[in-house]
Scaffold this active site. Structure first.
Site, PDB file in Angstrom:
ATOM      1  N   LYS A 172      85.628  51.227  88.694  1.00 16.07           N
ATOM      2  CA  LYS A 172      84.247  51.587  88.364  1.00 16.07           C
ATOM      3  C   LYS A 172      83.276  50.797  89.233  1.00 16.07           C
ATOM      4  O   LYS A 172      83.533  49.636  89.544  1.00 16.07           O
ATOM      5  CB  LYS A 172      83.941  51.291  86.892  1.00 16.07           C
ATOM      6  CG  LYS A 172      84.732  52.138  85.896  1.00 16.07           C
ATOM      7  CD  LYS A 172      84.348  51.782  84.464  1.00 16.07           C
ATOM      8  CE  LYS A 172      84.995  52.733  83.467  1.00 16.07           C
ATOM      9  NZ  LYS A 172      84.605  52.415  82.078  1.00 16.07           N
ATOM     10  N   GLY A 178      77.372  55.973  82.865  1.00 13.54           N
ATOM     11  CA  GLY A 178      77.139  57.363  82.515  1.00 13.54           C
ATOM     12  C   GLY A 178      78.022  58.331  83.307  1.00 13.54           C
ATOM     13  O   GLY A 178      77.667  59.481  83.479  1.00 13.54           O
ATOM     14  N   LEU A 217      91.902  54.481  79.669  1.00  8.12           N
ATOM     15  CA  LEU A 217      92.283  55.016  78.355  1.00  8.12           C
ATOM     16  C   LEU A 217      92.293  56.542  78.460  1.00  8.12           C
ATOM     17  O   LEU A 217      91.309  57.146  78.871  1.00  8.12           O
ATOM     18  CB  LEU A 217      91.294  54.541  77.282  1.00  8.12           C
ATOM     19  CG  LEU A 217      91.110  53.013  77.186  1.00  8.12           C
ATOM     20  CD1 LEU A 217      90.092  52.661  76.110  1.00  8.12           C
ATOM     21  CD2 LEU A 217      92.439  52.317  76.898  1.00  8.12           C
ATOM     22  N   HIS A 222      84.357  58.710  71.987  1.00  9.61           N
ATOM     23  CA  HIS A 222      83.187  57.926  72.398  1.00  9.61           C
ATOM     24  C   HIS A 222      82.388  57.605  71.134  1.00  9.61           C
ATOM     25  O   HIS A 222      81.781  58.481  70.542  1.00  9.61           O
ATOM     26  CB  HIS A 222      82.345  58.743  73.389  1.00  9.61           C
ATOM     27  CG  HIS A 222      81.089  58.038  73.835  1.00  9.61           C
ATOM     28  ND1 HIS A 222      80.310  58.482  74.866  1.00  9.61           N
ATOM     29  CD2 HIS A 222      80.489  56.925  73.385  1.00  9.61           C
ATOM     30  CE1 HIS A 222      79.291  57.677  75.027  1.00  9.61           C
ATOM     31  NE2 HIS A 222      79.365  56.724  74.130  1.00  9.61           N
ATOM     32  N   HIS A 249      79.758  64.709  81.212  1.00  6.69           N
ATOM     33  CA  HIS A 249      78.963  63.538  80.822  1.00  6.69           C
ATOM     34  C   HIS A 249      77.622  63.900  80.187  1.00  6.69           C
ATOM     35  O   HIS A 249      76.761  63.044  80.028  1.00  6.69           O
ATOM     36  CB  HIS A 249      78.790  62.573  82.002  1.00  6.69           C
ATOM     37  CG  HIS A 249      80.118  62.128  82.561  1.00  6.69           C
ATOM     38  ND1 HIS A 249      80.968  61.308  81.866  1.00  6.69           N
ATOM     39  CD2 HIS A 249      80.760  62.431  83.720  1.00  6.69           C
ATOM     40  CE1 HIS A 249      82.071  61.109  82.569  1.00  6.69           C
ATOM     41  NE2 HIS A 249      81.967  61.791  83.688  1.00  6.69           N
ATOM     42  N   ARG A 305      67.887  51.582  75.988  1.00  9.17           N
ATOM     43  CA  ARG A 305      66.760  52.490  75.719  1.00  9.17           C
ATOM     44  C   ARG A 305      66.935  53.152  74.346  1.00  9.17           C
ATOM     45  O   ARG A 305      68.003  53.075  73.744  1.00  9.17           O
ATOM     46  CB  ARG A 305      66.754  53.598  76.773  1.00  9.17           C
ATOM     47  CG  ARG A 305      68.049  54.410  76.714  1.00  9.17           C
ATOM     48  CD  ARG A 305      68.085  55.614  77.618  1.00  9.17           C
ATOM     49  NE  ARG A 305      69.257  56.430  77.329  1.00  9.17           N
ATOM     50  CZ  ARG A 305      70.466  56.232  77.830  1.00  9.17           C
ATOM     51  NH1 ARG A 305      70.692  55.242  78.659  1.00  9.17           N
ATOM     52  NH2 ARG A 305      71.468  57.031  77.489  1.00  9.17           N
TER      53      ARG A 305
HETATM   54  C1  MV4 Z   1      86.416  55.020  80.789  1.00  6.51           C
HETATM   55  C2  MV4 Z   1      87.297  56.054  80.407  1.00  6.51           C
HETATM   56  C3  MV4 Z   1      88.609  55.702  80.184  1.00  6.51           C
HETATM   57  N1  MV4 Z   1      89.020  54.424  80.360  1.00  6.51           N
HETATM   58  N2  MV4 Z   1      86.850  53.763  80.931  1.00  6.51           N
HETATM   59  C4  MV4 Z   1      82.632  57.811  81.512  1.00  6.51           C
HETATM   60  C5  MV4 Z   1      81.182  57.521  81.367  1.00  6.51           C
HETATM   61  C6  MV4 Z   1      81.060  56.055  81.378  1.00  6.51           C
HETATM   62  N3  MV4 Z   1      80.123  55.671  80.366  1.00  6.51           N
HETATM   63  C7  MV4 Z   1      82.425  55.509  81.133  1.00  6.51           C
HETATM   64  N4  MV4 Z   1      83.308  56.642  81.136  1.00  6.51           N
HETATM   65  C8  MV4 Z   1      84.615  56.512  80.880  1.00  6.51           C
HETATM   66  N5  MV4 Z   1      85.107  55.256  81.001  1.00  6.51           N
HETATM   67  C9  MV4 Z   1      88.129  53.487  80.725  1.00  6.51           C
HETATM   68  N6  MV4 Z   1      88.536  52.227  80.887  1.00  6.51           N
HETATM   69  C10 MV4 Z   1      86.797  57.346  80.262  1.00  6.51           C
HETATM   70  C11 MV4 Z   1      85.445  57.583  80.502  1.00  6.51           C
HETATM   71  C12 MV4 Z   1      85.008  58.934  80.286  1.00  6.51           C
HETATM   72  C13 MV4 Z   1      84.116  59.232  79.235  1.00  6.51           C
HETATM   73  C14 MV4 Z   1      83.598  58.255  78.399  1.00  6.51           C
HETATM   74  C15 MV4 Z   1      82.715  58.564  77.400  1.00  6.51           C
HETATM   75  C16 MV4 Z   1      82.332  59.884  77.201  1.00  6.51           C
HETATM   76  C17 MV4 Z   1      82.813  60.871  78.012  1.00  6.51           C
HETATM   77  C18 MV4 Z   1      83.713  60.564  79.034  1.00  6.51           C
HETATM   78  C19 MV4 Z   1      84.208  61.580  79.854  1.00  6.51           C
HETATM   79  C20 MV4 Z   1      85.078  61.269  80.864  1.00  6.51           C
HETATM   80  C21 MV4 Z   1      85.461  59.945  81.078  1.00  6.51           C
END
Ligand code: MV4
Length: 463
Positions: A172, A178, A217, A222, A249, A305
Site C-alpha cells: 500500500k 480509499g 485479508l 468493512h 470503493h 471528516r
Molecule cells: C486491505 C484489504 C485486505 N487486506 N488491506 C481498500 C480500501 C482501503 N481503505 C483499504 N482497502 C483494503 N485494504 C488488507 N491488509 C482489502 C481492502 C479492500 C477493501 C476494504 C474496505 C472496503 C472495500 C474494499 C474493497 C477492496 C479491497
C-alpha cells in the site's frame, strides 16, 4: 448538565457564522444543524450550482468560481476570501473536497477562523497511512499484521518482511487510502515487480514513493467505529457500522450496527479507539476503519471528516453528529459521556445516485418528477427537488434514503417499503438496483463482505 464556565465556548473559539465549504445534500444537512444551534450560515457555490436550493436558505450566498471543482469547491483562496467578505467565524468543510486537507485546515486557522474538524496535525498524521498505523499500534488498537514503518529499499529486507507476514501480502502507498495505490502479492516471485509498480504509481499520484506492507485479508467485512472528541480530554464512540456493500470503493448501502457482531466483541475495540483519540489529542468527529475477518478486527485507516453515512449512527445512537461536531469546534465540553451512549434498533442507508443502472455511468439532466417516501423511521437527506438540474461536474449522489426500526429485519422491510415509494424521473438512478438488492437472501441474512456486491452484480448480469 449544569451550565459552568467550561460549557460555554472558550475565548477564541466563539463564532456565530459558519461558511459551509461544500455543496449538495451535505450542505443542506450542515445548514440545518447550524440553524438549530442558532448560527448564521454562508453558502458558497460554483457557477453550475447557482440555482442550488441550499443557496436561498442560507443567510448569505456567494458564487466563488467556475463549475470545475478545482476552481471552486477546492479553491482555498476563494473560500477564505468569501469567509472574510461575509465575516464568517468558522468553516465547515463537509466531506470530500477540502475536508481532509491539512494545509487548508492550517490556512483556515492562520486566517483567524475555526476549522470545523480536527487539527491540521491530526489530519496530516492520519493522511499518512504509515504514521496513522504507528499511532494506532502505539495506542493498542488492533492492526493488520505488518510493520508500521515504510518498506526499505533493500530487496532482501523486503523479502524477509513478506515471509514473516506470510503470503498473500498487500503493498500500500502511505499517501493512498480509499482503495487507491495498493497491490496484492499472492506469492514471492511477484513481490519486487509489485513493489516497483506501486511505487511508481504512488510517486505520480501522491507525490511520495513511500510504501508499506500488510497481510492481505481475503474475505473481510468493512466495519467502522464513529468517535466524537472535544478539546478537554473527553471522547466517546457512538457504535459501529457495516459498510461492506460497496462497488469499486464506492459504498452503496451502509448499516448500523454491523449485523451479527456481539457487543462484547466490539466493546474493547470501541474503547481502544477512544483511548487512541485521547492519546493523540484528537478533536472532532472521526471514523476508525477496520477489516473484520474470522472474529477479529484489524485497523486499516482513520477518516478525519464527517462521513456520508453518519446518519445511520445518528438514528441508532440518537446523537446529532453534525451538531456535536460544531459544538466541540466551538470549544465546548462534549455534552455526553460514554455511559450516556446507548445504541438502539437498526438503521440502513441507501445512496441514491444519478447513474445508469447497468453501466453505472453518471446520468446528468433535469429531475422532471420527484416523490420522496415519508413516515415513521424514514429519513431522506437530499438537495434535489422536481425541476432540479443534476450537473455532470460532481459526484452522482442525489439523495440518501435512511431508515430506522427496532430490528434489522424490520429495518430491511422499512427500506423495501421506502424504496417502493421513491420516484425520481427525468434521469437514471440506481433505485431499481437497490430494490433488487433488498430482495437478496444472503444480504437479508447478514452474510456480506467487501466482495459481496461485485459478485452479486456479476451473477445478476449473467442471469
Ligand atoms: C486491505 C484489504 C485486505 N487486506 N488491506 C481498500 C480500501 C482501503 N481503505 C483499504 N482497502 C483494503 N485494504 C488488507 N491488509 C482489502 C481492502 C479492500 C477493501 C476494504 C474496505 C472496503 C472495500 C474494499 C474493497 C477492496 C479491497
Amino acid at each position: 448538565m449544569p451550565e459552568t464556565s467550561e460549557h460555554s465556548a472558550a475565548a477564541g473559539h466563539r463564532f456565530d457564522t459558519v461558511l459551509i465549504a461544500n455543496r449538495g445534500e451535505i450542505a443542506v444537512r450542515i445548514q440545518r444543524a447550524c440553524r438549530e444551534l442558532g448560527l448564521k450560515t454562508v453558502a458558497i457555490c460554483s457557477e453550475a450550482d447557482r440555482e442550488a436550493p441550499y443557496g436561498s436558505t442560507a443567510d448569505s450566498f456567494l458564487c466563488i468560481g467556475p463549475s470545475s471543482a478545482a476552481k471552486s469547491y477546492l479553491n482555498q483562496d476563494a473560500i477564505l476570501l468569501a469567509a472574510r467578505l461575509v465575516g464568517a467565524g468558522a468553516i465547515h468543510p463537509g466531506y470530500g473536497f477540502l475536508s481532509e486537507n491539512a494545509a487548508f485546515a492550517d490556512a483556515v486557522e492562520k486566517a483567524g477562523l475555526i476549522f470545523i474538524g480536527p487539527t491540521a496535525s491530526s489530519i496530516a498524521i492520519m493522511g499518512d497511512k504509515i504514521s496513522a498505523k504507528r499511532a494506532m499500534m502505539a495506542a493498542g488498537v488492533p492492526c493488520v499484521p505488518g510493520p508500521d514503518t515504510a518498506l526499505p529499499d533493500d530487496p532482501a529486507a523486503v523479502e524477509r518482511i513478506a515471509l514473516e507476514i506470510g503470503y498473500p501480502v498487500i503493498i500500500k502507498a502511505a499517501g493512498g487510502g480509499g482503495g487507491r495505490g495498493m497491490r496484492v502479492v499472492p506469492k514471492a516471485d511477484l513481490l519486487h515487480e509489485a513493489i516497483a509498480l506501486t511505487r511508481e504509481e504512488a510517486r505520480k499520484a501522491f507525490g511520495s514513493p513511500s510504501l508499506y506492507m500488510e497481510k492481505f485479508l481475503e474475505h473481510p467485512r468493512h466495519i467502522e467505529i464513529q468517535v466524537i472528541c472535544d478539546d478537554h480530554g473527553n471522547a466517546a464512540w457512538l457504535g459501529h457500522r457495516d459498510c461492506s456493500m460497496q462497488r469499486r470503493h464506492q459504498k452503496v448501502v451502509e448499516e448500523a450496527p454491523a449485523a451479527g457482531i456481539a457487543p462484547d466483541i466490539i466493546q474493547p475495540v470501541g474503547m481502544a479507539c477512544v483511548q487512541a483519540c485521547l492519546q493523540i489529542g484528537y478533536r472532532g468527529v472521526g471514523t476508525f476503519e477496520f477489516l473484520y475477518e474470522d472474529g477479529a478486527f484489524y485497523f486499516i485507516e482513520m477518516n478525519t471528516r464527517l462521513q456520508v453515512e453518519h446518519p445511520v449512527t445518528e438514528l441508532t445512537s440518537g446523537v446529532d453528529i453534525v451538531q456535536a461536531q460544531i459544538r466541540v469546534a466551538q470549544g465546548r465540553v462534549l455534552d455526553l459521556t460514554q455511559g450516556d451512549v446507548t445504541c438502539e434498533g437498526h438503521s440502513f442507508e441507501c445512496r441514491i445516485n444519478a447513474e445508469d443502472p447497468e453501466s453505472f455511468l453518471p446520468s446528468a439532466g433535469v429531475v422532471t418528477h420527484l416523490a420522496l417516501p415519508a413516515g415513521p423511521g424514514i429519513r431522506v437527506d437530499t438537495h434535489i427537488h422536481a425541476g432540479y438540474k443534476v450537473s455532470p461536474y460532481y459526484d452522482s449522489l442525489i439523495a440518501k434514503l435512511i431508515v430506522h426500526a427496532p430490528t434489522r429485519a424490520e429495518a430491511m422491510a422499512r427500506m423495501r417499503e421506502a424504496l417502493a415509494g421513491i420516484e425520481v424521473e427525468g434521469i437514471s438512478t440506481n433505485i431499481p438496483f437497490l430494490r433488487a438488492l433488498f430482495e437478496d437472501g444472503a444480504f437479508a441474512r447478514g452474510e456480506t463482505g467487501i466482495h459481496y456486491l461485485e459478485q452479486w452484480l456479476k451473477l445478476r448480469r449473467a442471469a
